[in-house]
Design an enzyme around this catalytic site. Sequence first.
Site, PDB file in Angstrom:
ATOM      1  CG  ASP A  58     -12.309  -4.452  -2.315  1.00  0.00           C
ATOM      2  OD1 ASP A  58     -11.409  -5.221  -2.709  1.00  0.00           O
ATOM      3  OD2 ASP A  58     -12.122  -3.243  -2.076  1.00  0.00           O
TER       4      ASP A  58
ATOM      5  CG  ASP B  25      -2.016  -0.995   1.164  1.00  0.00           C
ATOM      6  OD1 ASP B  25      -2.135  -1.666   0.126  1.00  0.00           O
ATOM      7  OD2 ASP B  25      -2.768  -1.123   2.152  1.00  0.00           O
TER       8      ASP B  25
END
Lengths: 223, 253
Positions: B131, B12
């Site tokens: 997701d 990330d």
Amino acid sequence: MLADDAAKGDGKNAIVVVDYGMGNLRSAWQALVHVANGRTVLVSADPAVVSTAERVVFPGQGAMPDCMREIEARGLRSAVLEAARNKPFLGICIGQQMLFEHSEEGDVPGLGVIAGKVRRFPAEYMVDAAGNRLKVPHMGWNQIRQAREHPLWKGIANGTRFYFVHSYFVAPTNDACVVGSTDYGLPFTSAVAQDNIFAIQCHPEKSALAGLAMLANFVAWKP
Amino acid sequence: MGLAKRIIPCLDVTAGRVVKGTNFVDLRDAGDPVEIARRYDEQGADEVTFLDITASSDQRDIILHIVEACAAQVFIPLTVGGGVRSVADVRRLLNAGADKVSMNTAAVENPDLIAEASAKVGNQCIVVAIDAKQSAPGVWQVFTHGGRRNTGIDAIAWARRVQQLGAGEILLTSMDRDGTRNGFDLPLTRAVSDAVDLPVIASGGVGNLEHLAAGVSEGRADAVLAASIFHFGEYTVHQAKAYLHTRGIEVRL
């Protein structure tokens, strides 16, 4: 955008990556620069630059009909054909497929430098030994069995894994040009060689140390 | 002999820095995504994924410089996602040196973006990130906006749809498992993997090496993505591969 030095120069003594506007050539250029020992590596869409190149890399991404159309539209066909006749020439992925006579993808003719066809992975073979369905595109690291010795295999162990992404593969008419094969549902030809040409289905520019070794071998190759 | 299952470390990144950092003891800069990517390449990672979570739009171009620097030094496939909203965004990332671009919220809001991008740059470059969160036994719904918004869309149906639209790969994250270290949501992974012909990357919940093996064997994932088990030095990518190998899973050693 490519760094400025990727597009400078007239091609003399240079390794030229043929740019016909399809896909990303930065990876191929970067990897070649990494192994070129200070030699000039250019990315060019100019037929004149391809013509004066010392050696030529013919990459490819996307769909073969689009690639063939762009080569015609940019007037690159004769420069590529000429290079394939008399310079150290490396075809990568669709750049390998376009050297053949015909592709099932879009039912289009290729450049016809090597006898044979480009076929899609046949659905009926897409099952592994355990009975699991194999997915298409064939994406990831698979092994290349070296069918015979070749200067581009120097220092690379038989069965080394390279990175592949494709749904079509080449089926040469003559086995004599086959230098590598790979299993995915069925054994398919993953590398061919003919005189000054070496062409491969995988992406050496994305295949870590093995890929860099192959590109270094190409840079040093004197066919 | 056959295709290897892939292990993909994920970083990330915000404004050019790795979030939370990593604790490789010998890194000069634990927040530098390029240095970490290079380390994973050395450990035998099959690909690396950068997820750009930069909030501020005026810092969004920083990721392009990171991708450029990474592409000059790391010669394995690089996937970049986060904030991709247009074909122009896809092109910019590919031109900077990404090999694949992952899209999530924008693909749900405008599914034509998948078709348009895939027609322009080839489906092998287009990853759709899904997701998903369980809503009933055997039912999962698609979430967007970093998992904050429930779209009500069925995850399996959406996976089939993105395949039709021209996605080349699916990055599937279980919102229920993400961050728990309890292992992948195996029924979800298997349901999506069985529903599509595309390669599926399992993500969310890896806490140990057995979880990676289960993702492949029971979840039928083609690749497994993990962050924390690698970032904090619990396991190297090489150790993960050696473990999968002992479990009879084909990997690139």
